[in-house]
Structure formats: C-alpha cells, structure tokens
Design an enzyme around this catalytic site. Structure first.
Site, PDB file in Angstrom:
ATOM      1  N   GLU A  12     -10.300 -74.969 -45.121  1.00  0.00           N
ATOM      2  CA  GLU A  12      -9.423 -74.692 -43.975  1.00  0.00           C
ATOM      3  C   GLU A  12      -8.776 -75.958 -43.435  1.00  0.00           C
ATOM      4  OE1 GLU A  12     -10.946 -72.359 -40.618  1.00  0.00           O
ATOM      5  OE2 GLU A  12     -12.693 -72.224 -41.887  1.00  0.00           O
ATOM      6  N   ASP A 216     -15.757 -60.714 -43.873  1.00  0.00           N
ATOM      7  CA  ASP A 216     -16.694 -59.701 -44.388  1.00  0.00           C
ATOM      8  C   ASP A 216     -17.109 -58.813 -43.224  1.00  0.00           C
ATOM      9  OD1 ASP A 216     -18.294 -62.529 -44.019  1.00  0.00           O
ATOM     10  OD2 ASP A 216     -19.405 -60.850 -43.187  1.00  0.00           O
TER      11      ASP A 216
END
Ligand code: ADE
Length: 252
Positions: A12, A216
């Site tokens: 990131e 998730d």
C-alpha cells in the site's frame, strides 16, 4: 502542518513513496520513516507493522520523533457488518479493542483508567477522508473499477473493532459479533491496529482518521487471495484515496 500517512502493508505504501517530492528516509525503532511532500503537504510515510503494540510504537515515534500533527491510516480489514462486502471501503468514525477484557475489575471492552471503551476519530478529517473515499469509489468508470478481481465499491462509515487476532473462522466472527452486540457495539469491520493508533492520538491530542478496504469477510475464506487482494485492489484504493484526500486537505 505535517501529516503522517500510516500504511498497514508495504504494498500500500509503495505508490506513495514513488510520488514523494524531496524524499528522505530515516530509520527509528527498526522502522523506516519517509519524509517529503505530497500535493504540497509536508508528510511522513510509515508502516504500522502488524498488531496493536507495533502500530502504537509507530504512531508514537511519528509524533515524538517526527512531530507529525495529524495521522491518516490506510489498510485492509475483515467485513463484519451486514452488507459490508469484499472490495467495499470503511471509513472509521470510532475504534474499540475487541480483545480488551479487564473484567471484573472494569467492564468488558473498557480501557482501564481511561473510563472509555471507544476512541473517536477526528470529525473534520474523517469527513474529508469520507469524501475522498466516496469520490474514488463512485461509478464504474473510476480507476478503481479496473482492477482484475471485479469487486464492489460501497463506502461505509462507522465503528471498527481492533484486536491482536486475524479473524479467519466464521464461528469466531459470529462469537465476536455476538459478544460485542451484547456490550452494545455493532462494528462494521475488524482489523489489528486502528484502535491502538486512535488511543495514541487521543493521548497526544492529535487528529486521527482511518480508512480500510474490506479484503475478506472474517470467515473461513479470509486468507484466500489475501496477498493478491492487497496488491491488486487495496493498494490501488489506498493510493487513490490518499491522493484525493491530500488535494482537499487544508494546509494548516
Ligand atoms: N485484516 C484484514 N482482514 C482481517 C481479518 N479477517 N481479521 C483481522 N484483521 C484483518
């Protein structure tokens, strides 16, 4: 005003480092801190590392050694709330520690000697972060729509629960949610660092905001495709959202 951009994962952070003007890197507490400018703002980029203690060390170093005056945190999280799907984005309004339990001395989830369970994110900074997330996720024509995993783009705002566990079983997630609900809390997502950074920012009285991409559903499939999701989706989101935020962030 120096802004810290805290990333949970190196993937990131990479795009942000590449964009940094006048970059310089210093090592403290075994961590790299990248100083420079983004969109005309003085910034320090850092990795939180994983878990509450590691994140608190990074946040404290950012404040004490680099004098940052606000912290923006990007990362991934498991979706808990109904309708919080993989690929969605959650902007935190407040954090709690789902693994804090000093009962019967203190009520479950309460942080001992703080007389509070939750730490609020800074309202003005969070409003700007929410706008940035919404702008980035709006419409299928957005850059974010072009990732190869074909995920959805809803943006949510609310409570995030942090704890030193990767929640990777449906039953565990259910128990976590039931227990929190009994305590009066309905988190949208679970991750492993945000509440610690929120507490450090509370201690020092500096604004904090956080955004998490849902990687998730905190169930038995939580680990599947996790690295690919981070690389192909969450990193793209984090970069786009931070860039959108930096364009609108006041300089003072
Ligand atoms: N970060 C991303 N997914 C997570 C999960 N399922 N549990 C804890 N932290 C997470």
């Amino acid at each position: 005003m120096t802004t810290a951009i805290l990333s949970a994962l190196a993937d990131e952070q990479r795009g942000l480092i590449e964009q940094l003007k006048n970059p310089s890197c210093q090592t403290r507490a075994g961590r790299e801190f990248w100083c420079g400018e983004l969109h005309g703002h003085p910034v320090v980029l850092a990795l939180s590392k994983i878990g509450k203690v590691a994140a608190a060390t990074t946040a404290t170093t950012l404040i004490e050694a680099f004098g940052v005056q606000r912290i923006v945190f990007t990362g991934v999280a498991g979706g808990l709330g109904q309708g919080v799907q993989v690929g969605d984005v959650v902007v935190a309004t407040e954090f709690l520690q789902h693994d804090m339990d000093a009962s019967p001395l203190f009520p479950r989830y309460q942080i001992p000697l703080y007389e509070r369970t939750r730490f609020d994110c800074d309202e003005p900074l969070t409003a700007l972060l929410l706008e940035a997330a919404q702008a980035c996720c709006a419409g299928s024509a957005s850059e974010l729509g072009k990732n190869s995993m074909n995920v959805s783009y809803a943006v949510h705002a609310g409570l995030i629960a942090s704890g030193d566990r990767f929640v990777s079983e449906a039953l565990e997630s259910l128990v976590l949610q039931n227990d929190l609900q009994t305590g009066g809390f309905v988190p949208l997502a679970v991750e492993m660092e945000g509440a610690a950074v929120a507490q450090v920012c509370f201690d020092y009285g500096i604004p904090f905001a956080a955004v998490r991409t849902i990687s998730d559903r905190a169930d038995d499939q939580a680990h599947v495709d996790f690295p690919r999701f981070v690389l192909e989706v969450a990193s793209v989101y984090a970069l786009a959202i931070v860039n959108a935020l930096m364009r609108t962030l006041p300089k003072k």
